[in-house]
Each structure stands twice: as C-alpha cells, then as structure tokens.
Design a protein around this motif. Structure first.
Motif, PDB file in Angstrom:
ATOM      1  N   HIS A  18     -10.791 -18.223 -51.468  1.00 53.48           N
ATOM      2  CA  HIS A  18     -11.185 -17.195 -50.506  1.00 53.48           C
ATOM      3  C   HIS A  18     -10.443 -17.458 -49.202  1.00 53.48           C
ATOM      4  O   HIS A  18     -10.634 -18.505 -48.579  1.00 53.48           O
ATOM      5  CB  HIS A  18     -12.688 -17.247 -50.233  1.00 53.48           C
ATOM      6  N   ILE A  19      -9.600 -16.506 -48.777  1.00 54.98           N
ATOM      7  CA  ILE A  19      -8.817 -16.670 -47.557  1.00 54.98           C
ATOM      8  C   ILE A  19      -9.096 -15.497 -46.624  1.00 54.98           C
ATOM      9  O   ILE A  19      -9.006 -14.330 -47.018  1.00 54.98           O
ATOM     10  CB  ILE A  19      -7.305 -16.753 -47.854  1.00 54.98           C
ATOM     11  N   LYS A  20      -9.422 -15.812 -45.373  1.00 53.49           N
ATOM     12  CA  LYS A  20      -9.674 -14.784 -44.368  1.00 53.49           C
ATOM     13  C   LYS A  20      -8.380 -14.511 -43.610  1.00 53.49           C
ATOM     14  O   LYS A  20      -7.786 -15.422 -43.023  1.00 53.49           O
ATOM     15  CB  LYS A  20     -10.762 -15.234 -43.400  1.00 53.49           C
ATOM     16  N   PHE A  21      -7.933 -13.268 -43.636  1.00 51.70           N
ATOM     17  CA  PHE A  21      -6.723 -12.846 -42.932  1.00 51.70           C
ATOM     18  C   PHE A  21      -7.120 -11.907 -41.796  1.00 51.70           C
ATOM     19  O   PHE A  21      -7.853 -10.943 -42.011  1.00 51.70           O
ATOM     20  CB  PHE A  21      -5.774 -12.103 -43.883  1.00 51.70           C
ATOM     21  N   THR A  22      -6.629 -12.201 -40.593  1.00 55.10           N
ATOM     22  CA  THR A  22      -6.886 -11.353 -39.441  1.00 55.10           C
ATOM     23  C   THR A  22      -5.567 -10.794 -38.927  1.00 55.10           C
ATOM     24  O   THR A  22      -4.632 -11.556 -38.645  1.00 55.10           O
ATOM     25  CB  THR A  22      -7.588 -12.132 -38.314  1.00 55.10           C
ATOM     26  N   HIS A  23      -5.473  -9.469 -38.831  1.00 50.62           N
ATOM     27  CA  HIS A  23      -4.277  -8.785 -38.327  1.00 50.62           C
ATOM     28  C   HIS A  23      -4.226  -9.016 -36.815  1.00 50.62           C
ATOM     29  O   HIS A  23      -5.058  -8.527 -36.069  1.00 50.62           O
ATOM     30  CB  HIS A  23      -4.409  -7.291 -38.644  1.00 50.62           C
ATOM     31  N   LYS A  24      -3.234  -9.800 -36.361  1.00 50.57           N
ATOM     32  CA  LYS A  24      -3.136 -10.168 -34.948  1.00 50.57           C
ATOM     33  C   LYS A  24      -2.081  -9.381 -34.177  1.00 50.57           C
ATOM     34  O   LYS A  24      -2.133  -9.305 -32.952  1.00 50.57           O
ATOM     35  CB  LYS A  24      -2.821 -11.666 -34.815  1.00 50.57           C
ATOM     36  N   GLY A  25      -1.087  -8.840 -34.860  1.00 52.57           N
ATOM     37  CA  GLY A  25      -0.039  -8.121 -34.151  1.00 52.57           C
ATOM     38  C   GLY A  25       0.877  -7.382 -35.098  1.00 52.57           C
ATOM     39  O   GLY A  25       1.061  -7.779 -36.248  1.00 52.57           O
ATOM     40  N   GLY A  26       1.430  -6.264 -34.614  1.00 56.41           N
ATOM     41  CA  GLY A  26       2.285  -5.437 -35.451  1.00 56.41           C
ATOM     42  C   GLY A  26       1.598  -4.123 -35.768  1.00 56.41           C
ATOM     43  O   GLY A  26       0.435  -3.898 -35.434  1.00 56.41           O
ATOM     44  N   ALA A  27       2.328  -3.259 -36.432  1.00 57.10           N
ATOM     45  CA  ALA A  27       1.808  -1.926 -36.741  1.00 57.10           C
ATOM     46  C   ALA A  27       0.741  -1.983 -37.829  1.00 57.10           C
ATOM     47  O   ALA A  27       0.711  -2.909 -38.639  1.00 57.10           O
ATOM     48  CB  ALA A  27       2.959  -1.029 -37.196  1.00 57.10           C
ATOM     49  N   PRO A  28      -0.143  -0.979 -37.870  1.00 61.09           N
ATOM     50  CA  PRO A  28      -1.094  -0.882 -38.981  1.00 61.09           C
ATOM     51  C   PRO A  28      -0.337  -0.773 -40.305  1.00 61.09           C
ATOM     52  O   PRO A  28       0.769  -0.235 -40.363  1.00 61.09           O
ATOM     53  CB  PRO A  28      -1.861   0.413 -38.680  1.00 61.09           C
ATOM     54  N   LEU A  29      -0.942  -1.283 -41.362  1.00 60.68           N
ATOM     55  CA  LEU A  29      -0.298  -1.245 -42.671  1.00 60.68           C
ATOM     56  C   LEU A  29      -0.264   0.179 -43.207  1.00 60.68           C
ATOM     57  O   LEU A  29      -1.241   0.925 -43.075  1.00 60.68           O
ATOM     58  CB  LEU A  29      -1.037  -2.149 -43.656  1.00 60.68           C
ATOM     59  N   THR A  30       0.851   0.542 -43.819  1.00 63.97           N
ATOM     60  CA  THR A  30       0.977   1.867 -44.424  1.00 63.97           C
ATOM     61  C   THR A  30       0.808   1.811 -45.932  1.00 63.97           C
ATOM     62  O   THR A  30       0.852   2.828 -46.606  1.00 63.97           O
ATOM     63  CB  THR A  30       2.358   2.475 -44.103  1.00 63.97           C
ATOM     64  N   ASP A  31       0.611   0.606 -46.456  1.00 65.16           N
ATOM     65  CA  ASP A  31       0.445   0.419 -47.899  1.00 65.16           C
ATOM     66  C   ASP A  31      -0.522  -0.738 -48.110  1.00 65.16           C
ATOM     67  O   ASP A  31      -1.042  -1.309 -47.149  1.00 65.16           O
ATOM     68  CB  ASP A  31       1.809   0.129 -48.548  1.00 65.16           C
ATOM     69  N   THR A  32      -0.771  -1.115 -49.362  1.00 68.38           N
ATOM     70  CA  THR A  32      -1.630  -2.261 -49.625  1.00 68.38           C
ATOM     71  C   THR A  32      -0.952  -3.528 -49.125  1.00 68.38           C
ATOM     72  O   THR A  32       0.270  -3.647 -49.174  1.00 68.38           O
ATOM     73  CB  THR A  32      -1.930  -2.385 -51.133  1.00 68.38           C
ATOM     74  N   PRO A  33      -1.724  -4.495 -48.625  1.00 65.66           N
ATOM     75  CA  PRO A  33      -1.130  -5.692 -48.037  1.00 65.66           C
ATOM     76  C   PRO A  33      -0.527  -6.635 -49.071  1.00 65.66           C
ATOM     77  O   PRO A  33      -1.009  -6.748 -50.190  1.00 65.66           O
ATOM     78  CB  PRO A  33      -2.320  -6.355 -47.335  1.00 65.66           C
ATOM     79  N   ASP A  34       0.554  -7.317 -48.642  1.00 66.70           N
ATOM     80  CA  ASP A  34       1.188  -8.344 -49.462  1.00 66.70           C
ATOM     81  C   ASP A  34       0.859  -9.746 -48.963  1.00 66.70           C
ATOM     82  O   ASP A  34       1.309 -10.730 -49.541  1.00 66.70           O
ATOM     83  CB  ASP A  34       2.718  -8.164 -49.440  1.00 66.70           C
ATOM     84  N   VAL A  35       0.092  -9.844 -47.881  1.00 62.46           N
ATOM     85  CA  VAL A  35      -0.115 -11.115 -47.212  1.00 62.46           C
ATOM     86  C   VAL A  35      -0.713 -12.197 -48.113  1.00 62.46           C
ATOM     87  O   VAL A  35      -0.412 -13.381 -47.956  1.00 62.46           O
ATOM     88  CB  VAL A  35      -0.981 -10.935 -45.943  1.00 62.46           C
ATOM     89  N   ALA A  36      -1.528 -11.827 -49.096  1.00 62.75           N
ATOM     90  CA  ALA A  36      -2.160 -12.837 -49.957  1.00 62.75           C
ATOM     91  C   ALA A  36      -1.288 -13.244 -51.138  1.00 62.75           C
ATOM     92  O   ALA A  36      -1.641 -14.169 -51.877  1.00 62.75           O
ATOM     93  CB  ALA A  36      -3.504 -12.319 -50.468  1.00 62.75           C
ATOM     94  N   ASP A  37      -0.159 -12.571 -51.316  1.00 64.63           N
ATOM     95  CA  ASP A  37       0.645 -12.791 -52.520  1.00 64.63           C
ATOM     96  C   ASP A  37       1.242 -14.185 -52.652  1.00 64.63           C
ATOM     97  O   ASP A  37       1.623 -14.593 -53.741  1.00 64.63           O
ATOM     98  CB  ASP A  37       1.778 -11.757 -52.602  1.00 64.63           C
ATOM     99  N   THR A  38       1.348 -14.914 -51.562  1.00 63.49           N
ATOM    100  CA  THR A  38       1.903 -16.267 -51.636  1.00 63.49           C
ATOM    101  C   THR A  38       0.805 -17.330 -51.655  1.00 63.49           C
ATOM    102  O   THR A  38       1.079 -18.510 -51.457  1.00 63.49           O
ATOM    103  CB  THR A  38       2.864 -16.530 -50.474  1.00 63.49           C
ATOM    104  N   THR A  39      -0.426 -16.922 -51.898  1.00 62.40           N
ATOM    105  CA  THR A  39      -1.538 -17.864 -52.016  1.00 62.40           C
ATOM    106  C   THR A  39      -1.484 -18.543 -53.382  1.00 62.40           C
ATOM    107  O   THR A  39      -1.273 -17.889 -54.401  1.00 62.40           O
ATOM    108  CB  THR A  39      -2.886 -17.135 -51.873  1.00 62.40           C
ATOM    109  N   GLU A  40      -1.689 -19.847 -53.388  1.00 67.36           N
ATOM    110  CA  GLU A  40      -1.732 -20.614 -54.634  1.00 67.36           C
ATOM    111  C   GLU A  40      -2.885 -21.599 -54.581  1.00 67.36           C
ATOM    112  O   GLU A  40      -3.283 -22.046 -53.499  1.00 67.36           O
ATOM    113  CB  GLU A  40      -0.436 -21.396 -54.850  1.00 67.36           C
ATOM    114  N   VAL A  41      -3.399 -21.951 -55.757  1.00 68.90           N
ATOM    115  CA  VAL A  41      -4.394 -23.015 -55.865  1.00 68.90           C
ATOM    116  C   VAL A  41      -3.762 -24.164 -56.632  1.00 68.90           C
ATOM    117  O   VAL A  41      -3.213 -23.962 -57.721  1.00 68.90           O
ATOM    118  CB  VAL A  41      -5.675 -22.533 -56.583  1.00 68.90           C
ATOM    119  N   TRP A  42      -3.835 -25.343 -56.047  1.00 68.00           N
ATOM    120  CA  TRP A  42      -3.305 -26.555 -56.662  1.00 68.00           C
ATOM    121  C   TRP A  42      -4.468 -27.489 -56.986  1.00 68.00           C
ATOM    122  O   TRP A  42      -5.468 -27.537 -56.257  1.00 68.00           O
ATOM    123  CB  TRP A  42      -2.330 -27.261 -55.727  1.00 68.00           C
TER     124      TRP A  42
END
Length: 198
Positions: free
Chosen positions: A105-129
């Motif tokens: 479970h990862i909490k992402f907060t949008h801190k700067g930049g334009a609003p997203l125009t599509d679904t976010p990719d920010v979680a795509d590099t999350t891995e569990v080791w």
C-alpha cells in the motif's frame, strides 16, 4: 525495475489474474541459467538506494502522459495473505506453490504539475522484495484489495490530492524481510521501505 502499463492491466481477466513473473526474482530481463534468482552481481551493480522507514516519504517526478508530475510517495504497509489466497489468484495453482500474496500500500500525493489527463503511471515502478529477491507480480490483483484505489478511476488527479495505490506480488511463504521499492522511472535508483508483514 519492472514496468507495466494500464493497457496490460485492462487485458487481464479479473476472475483469474495473470502471474507476470512466475518465479521470484525473475523478470523480462532474466538470463538463461538464472533459475529463480538474479545473476550474481545483479543487485550489487545497482546504485545505493534511499532507505526509508515505514510511513516515511520521498519525492519524485514521474512522466505522466508527456508531462512531469511531482509526487510525494510513502509506503504505508504490506498486507500478507495465505497460501490458499495465492492459489486463488493464479490460473495454475502450481505457480503459487510455497508462495503467498503480498499487497504493498503506497500513498501518492500530487505535489506539482498539471492534473492528469489519463490514468496514473506513478505506481507502475512499485515492487515487493522478500529476503533480497523481487517477488512475482500479479497484475490486476490490488484493485480489489481493501484500502486500495483503482488507478482507472483517477483520471483528472490534481495537485493536493492523495490516493493509495497498491501492487500485489507473490513472495515466499517463509520470507522474513519484506521491502517495498519505488523509483521515478525504470532505470532510476529506488527508494526502499522495510515493512513488517501485516
């Protein structure tokens, strides 16, 4: 880092989830003879990672639909399931032998930049080791997990908004040490959270 996109998620049936990495430590760059562990030196060749405590945050910029968005990122917890849960999540129960699902479970907060125009990719590099080895990714599993939000519902995400996105990996049932890894992009050094299983 292992990257996947929303299109791949949409292609996976929700009833039976695809195990993207059938062996822990495997992946799209797996070399012959590597079995289920990375080649010698694979982990040590990476740059030094940022180490964080549970709930601590880091900041990163992610390319979202051609525009850079700055996020505050904090891994909150890893929910560990059972061997029975793992068998229900894959097409062939043999693929889950000795493994359990681990939902980061990862909490992402949008801190700067334009609003997203599509679904976010920010979680795509999350891995569990687990115990120093990357687990096997289960695509689409986290969207139904309690406390997790579906990225497909987050179009229009704007500055100031926070959302909890999750990723599910299969890890060995006997794992002692769990880590969540996240990076701005595939070839960037990850931030790493050492988290107890819950």
């Amino acid at each position: 880092m292992f990257h996947r996109n929303t299109a791949l998620r949409l292609a996976v049936p929700t009833a039976v989830l695809a195990l993207a990495l059938t062996a822990c430590g495997g992946g799209d760059s797996k070399s012959e003879g590597s079995d289920d562990k990375p080649k010698d030196g694979a982990a040590s060749s990476q740059p030094k990672e940022e180490k964080l405590a549970a709930g601590a945050s880091t900041t990163g910029k992610v390319e979202e639909d051609g525009a850079a968005v700055t996020y505050d990122v904090a891994a909150q917890k890893v929910d560990l399931g059972t061997a029975a849960d793992a068998k229900k999540l894959v097409q062939d129960p043999e693929d889950a032998k000795g493994l359990v699902p681990a939902v980061a479970h990862i909490k992402f907060t949008h801190k700067g930049g334009a609003p997203l125009t599509d679904t976010p990719d920010v979680a795509d590099t999350t891995e569990v080791w687990a115990d120093g080895t990357r687990g096997g990714l289960l695509i689409g599993a986290a969207e139904d997990a309690q406390g997790c939000e579906d990225p497909l519902d987050l179009e229009g995400w704007k500055k100031g908004e926070s959302h909890v996105l999750c990723e599910t990996y299969l890890v060995p049932e006997s794992a002692k040490n769990l880590e969540v890894h996240w990076a701005e992009k595939d070839d960037a050094k990850p931030a790493i959270w050492s988290l107890p299983a819950e």
